[in-house]
Each structure stands twice: as C-alpha cells, then as structure tokens.
Design a protein around this motif. Structure first.
Motif, short mmCIF file in Angstrom:
data_model
loop_
_atom_site.label_atom_id
_atom_site.label_comp_id
_atom_site.label_asym_id
_atom_site.label_seq_id
_atom_site.Cartn_x
_atom_site.Cartn_y
_atom_site.Cartn_z
N UNK A 116 0.82 -1.23 -0.02
CA UNK A 116 0.10 0.04 0.09
C UNK A 116 0.94 1.13 0.04
N UNK A 117 1.02 1.94 -1.13
CA UNK A 117 1.68 3.14 -1.18
C UNK A 117 1.64 3.88 0.05
N UNK A 118 2.43 4.93 0.64
CA UNK A 118 2.45 5.55 1.57
C UNK A 118 1.45 6.71 1.17
N UNK A 119 0.68 7.27 1.99
CA UNK A 119 -0.07 8.57 1.58
C UNK A 119 0.92 9.87 1.82
N UNK A 120 1.08 10.56 0.62
CA UNK A 120 2.16 11.79 0.90
C UNK A 120 1.48 12.66 1.87
N UNK A 121 0.19 12.79 1.96
CA UNK A 121 -0.35 13.79 2.69
C UNK A 121 -0.06 13.57 4.26
N UNK A 122 0.26 12.31 4.71
CA UNK A 122 0.21 11.78 5.97
C UNK A 122 2.18 12.28 6.20
N UNK A 123 2.17 13.50 6.54
CA UNK A 123 3.77 13.72 7.04
C UNK A 123 3.74 14.67 8.18
N UNK A 124 4.93 14.89 8.80
CA UNK A 124 4.85 15.52 9.91
C UNK A 124 4.44 17.07 9.65
N UNK A 125 4.67 17.61 8.55
CA UNK A 125 4.22 19.05 8.34
C UNK A 125 2.64 19.42 8.61
N UNK A 126 1.95 18.30 8.13
CA UNK A 126 0.39 18.31 8.04
C UNK A 126 0.05 17.85 9.29
N UNK A 127 0.91 17.29 10.41
CA UNK A 127 0.30 16.75 11.68
C UNK A 127 0.26 17.78 12.89
N UNK A 128 -0.86 18.27 13.10
CA UNK A 128 -0.99 19.25 14.28
C UNK A 128 -0.69 18.58 15.58
N UNK A 129 0.18 19.15 16.37
CA UNK A 129 0.65 18.66 17.49
C UNK A 129 -0.27 19.60 18.67
N UNK A 130 -0.74 18.54 19.70
CA UNK A 130 -1.36 19.02 20.72
C UNK A 130 -1.11 18.23 22.01
N UNK A 131 -1.95 18.40 23.13
CA UNK A 131 -1.68 17.90 24.30
C UNK A 131 -1.84 16.33 24.02
#
Ligand SMILES: Nc1ncnc2c1ncn2[C@@H]1O[C@H](COP(=O)(O)OP(=O)(O)OP(=O)(O)O)[C@@H](O)[C@H]1O
Length: 453
Positions: A116-131
């Motif tokens: 299953x190819x990696x989804x290019x959208x799933x990267x650290x830049x698009x991941x919002x960090x919270x508590x």
C-alpha cells in the motif's frame, strides 16, 4: 485489480470492505439518479483500492472524472458515511493512468508484493501537535530521524480516528525523504495476514520472508487484528525478530495496549513492550480548532474562525469525524449556494448524533461489560459457550452497535473474528430479551451511562 483490495479471508470466502462500500455507493446513486445518468456516467467507474479512507476509483474518460469530481463527490462521501464508512476521501484516476509497475509493485499473482503506497499527505508538516499527541509525535519524529536506534518497536495506541496512521506514515515519508533508497513497507495487520496466506497458497513463503525480513522500516497498522491468528502470529514473531536483530525499525499501531490484545501470544506481547509504547488521546478544543484551521488553509477554503470554533465544539473526539464535519459543511454551502457561517454549519451538522457515537471504543465496551459481570475481556472475545459468558458477550456486541459507528463485520472482527451474522444474532437476542426483562434493561442502561460518562 483485485490485488489492491483489502481482503478478509474467512473460511475460504473472500469478503472485501471495498466491495461492500462500493455496493452501498452504487445503490445510493441507483436510487437517486436517472437510469441514463447511472448507466452512462456512474456505472463505468470502478473501485480500485480502499486504504485508510483513501478510496481510489478508476474512470474511463476525463468527462467521467470531471463529472464525478464536480457532481458526485459529496454524495459519494455521504453515501459512504450512511453505510458506516465515515471520512472517505475519493480520488479519481483515469483508466490506464494507474500503473502498478510505476507504483513499485509487481504484476504477478503473489499478493505480498503489492504494497500500500504511503499517503504523501501523512507527513509531519501536516500533523498538528497538541496535548493528546505530543508524546507520540515526539517519539515518532525521533524514530524517523534515527530508525532502529532509539525506540524499537514504537507502539502507538489510541481510539479510532485520532491520527495513529497519519503519524505512522509520517515516519515512513520522513525516512524516505532523508534516505530515498530505504526499504519502507506499510501494511495493515490484515494485509500482512493475507500476504502470508497467499504466500502459502502460492508456495512462495521464501519470497514473502525475503520481502519482509529485508526491510529498513516496517509499519504495521491495527496490530490488534492479529488476535486469534496463531499461524500469522508465529510468522510475525519471526519477522519481528529478524528485523529487530538487524536493528531495523518496527512501528505498530493498535487501538489498545499490547497486553489487552486478546489471544496475542505472550512472547509477542513482551516483544511489543521492548521499545516504547505511547498513547494518543482525543484532542482538546484548541487542537481541534488548529487541525481545522490547517485543513482549510491547505485546501484554500474560506471559512471564518467563528465557524471553525463552532465545528470544533461539536465534534469532540474523533479527528476523522471532525474532517468529515468540515466536508459536510462545505457541501451544504455548495448545494444551498449560501456562505459558510456558524448558522449554516449548525444546519449542516444537524444529524450529528451519529458522529458522537464513536466516543466509545469497542475495546472499552468489552472491558466495561467484563468488569460489570465479573469475567475477563478475553472471555468476552473468546469462544466459551457457558451462559455466564455468552450473555455478557451478546450485551457487549449490542452496545458496540449502539454506541459506535462500527459495521457488523467490523464488530465481529473486534470480537475475536466472529462472523457478522453472529453479531446480528446477538443483537437480535438482546433486543428481544429487553422487551420483557427489566433487569436486563437496567443493566444495559447502567453500562451505557458508565460508558458515556
Ligand atoms: N494531529 C493531526 N493533525 C492533522 N490531521 C490529523 C491529526 N490527527 C489525525 N488527523 C487526520 O484525521 C484523519 C484520521 O487519522 P488516522 O487515519 O491517522 O487515524 P487512526 O487513529 O489511524 O484511525 P483508525 O483507528 O481508524 O485506524 C486523517 O485524515 C488524519 O490526517
């Protein structure tokens, strides 16, 4: 094409989630569109794959693609949601454009070569960090920077739709960015199981082992579905050891901690705890707003903060549901030709009760029911047929249907791989009994209140 489907092999019958989703979508369009529209523009589209809400659909011409994108996407998402698949993201591909060879996949019949190819959208830049995810994010980033060196395995667990896959795939994408020749593989534990079964059927276990045991990074999603699969667990144990011995990184996700996965061999449980186990918990309001804001910025959508705050206030647990709500509001505005305001959002999200269902996980239900009836969670998902266990098991199935968005097959899987007809039968039995049994009603209400608190 069938090779790209998620397959569930149950006693020789192959059921695919993709098939049932596609059937529901087709049925919905069949009812709502004219016959000529259906036959000309809808029927020629073919589903290719479903991976983490990413639904790939092949269409024969550009006209079909434009029509689907402009006129059918919102309805497709809604039809999927009605069928229990929330947050589906359709992608349309022109016939012939999808070339398995260019996707790094071979065309032979051996399923394990179909990554299953990696989804290019799933990267650290698009991941919002919270508590709720900062610890998991930090661990994932550290692992991506120094694979095999720090936390091996990294075990990420948490409720449905909270970003486990996003984070896991971010590790893969980051690692490939740093070192494009790395051998990275993402699979769900079901795909691993199917690959293994296919390799046995095709006398190609050596090839299977070569494929899995020479990776630099193995990302294995929803590991809880290895429950009850003795042979696959043994194979995974050996894969794990081979990778770990060679300091190759393993990352796993699950909806629960390793020792709560029913019927998982002790030796796997202990290995899963060798590295670091991190939890992702539901996002707080600020994080939910930040996620929505990042999504609208990314998609260049014009929505004011007051509306984003309203949406974030309505959906308080599952990020997939949060994204689904945003799509719903946009679709509502497009269809009604009205600007997006908090009032319009409240209209669009009127039927929100469904989304709130996913507050509770099936595992939490099993645990509560087990505690309440003084048995174990392993009894609930096991096979024992004594009445003291069968009735609580049926109650847990009934509550899973009531309190979550899970489909019957998915609930069955959570109960040690039971068939959806078993689940249906359990639900029917409890509903029937509730008509005349006040004690049972009281017990179920107590459990519901406990689970919702
Ligand atoms: N922190 C985040 N920032 C931005 N988007 C997020 C975040 N967490 C989750 N999402 C988005 O929410 C959606 C669901 O996330 P994901 O599929 O990773 O959840 P999951 O925990 O793996 O769910 P499941 O338990 O169903 O496998 C995805 O579209 C993902 O991009």
């Amino acid at each position: 094409m069938i090779k790209y489907r998620l397959e569930f092999i149950l006693g020789g019958i192959i059921l695919t989630e993709l098939d049932s989703l596609w059937e529901a979508i087709q049925n919905s369009f069949r009812q709502r569109k004219s016959q000529v529209t259906f036959e000309t523009l809808i029927a020629p589209a073919k589903p290719i794959s479903l991976s983490h809400n990413n639904l790939q659909i092949e269409v024969p011409t550009k006209v079909h693609r434009d029509y689907w994108e402009k006129n059918l996407s919102s309805e497709l998402i809604q039809a999927a949601e009605d069928a229990g698949f929330s947050g589906i993201e359709p992608h349309f591909i022109l016939e012939g454009e999808f070339d398995p060879y260019t996707q790094g996949q071979s065309g032979d019949q051996t399923n394990f070569e179909m990554d299953t190819p990696l989804n290019p959208h799933y990267n650290f830049n698009t991941f919002v960090v919270g508590e709720g995810n900062k610890m998991a994010h930090a661990a994932a980033f550290a692992v991506a920077e120094s694979p095999g060196q720090l936390y091996n395995p990294l075990f990420i667990y948490g409720g449905v739709g909270l970003g486990k896959t996003h984070l896991m795939e971010s590790i893969g994408n980051h690692m490939l960015e740093l070192n494009p020749s790395s051998k990275v593989k993402y699979v769900t534990s079901e795909e691993f199981t199917n690959d293994f079964i296919h390799s046995i059927q095709n006398n190609s276990t050596e090839k299977f082992r070569e494929e899995y045991r020479t990776l630099d990074l193995l990302l294995i999603d929803d590991i809880q579905f290895l429950a009850n699969k003795e042979g696959t667990q043994m194979e995974f144990f050996n894969t794990f050891n081979a990778l770990h011995d060679n300091k190759k990184q393993i990352v796993m996700t699950s909806d629960r901690i390793p020792n709560e996965i029913p019927e998982l061999q002790d030796r796997l449980v202990s290995r899963f705890r060798w590295g670091l186990t991190v939890e992702i918990t539901p996002p707080d309001l600020e994080t939910r707003i930040a996620i929505l804001r990042s999504k609208v910025e990314e998609d260049h959508i014009n929505i004011g903060n007051d509306t984003l705050n309203y949406i974030a206030g309505q959906i308080d647990t599952n990020i997939r549901e949060l994204e689904g709500a945003l799509t719903k509001v946009q679709a509502y505005s497009n269809l009604s030709h009205e600007p997006i305001t908090p009032h319009l959002a409240s209209q669009a999200l009127k039927g929100l009760q469904r989304s709130k269902k996913t507050v509770v996980t099936v595992s939490a239900i099993q645990k509560s029911v087990a505690d309440y009836y003084d048995i174990t969670q392993a009894d609930i998902v096991g096979k024992k047929r004594v009445k003291q266990i069968v009735v609580p098991r049926q109650i847990a199935m009934y509550l899973s249907r009531e309190l979550t968005d899970y489909s019957l097959p998915k609930i069955g899987k959570e109960f040690g791989g039971k068939d959806h007809t078993t689940v249906l039968h359990a639900i029917d039995k409890i509903e029937e009994e509730m008509k005349s049994n006040n004690d049972l009603n009281e017990q179920i209400n107590t459990l519901k209140a406990k689970l919702r608190s």
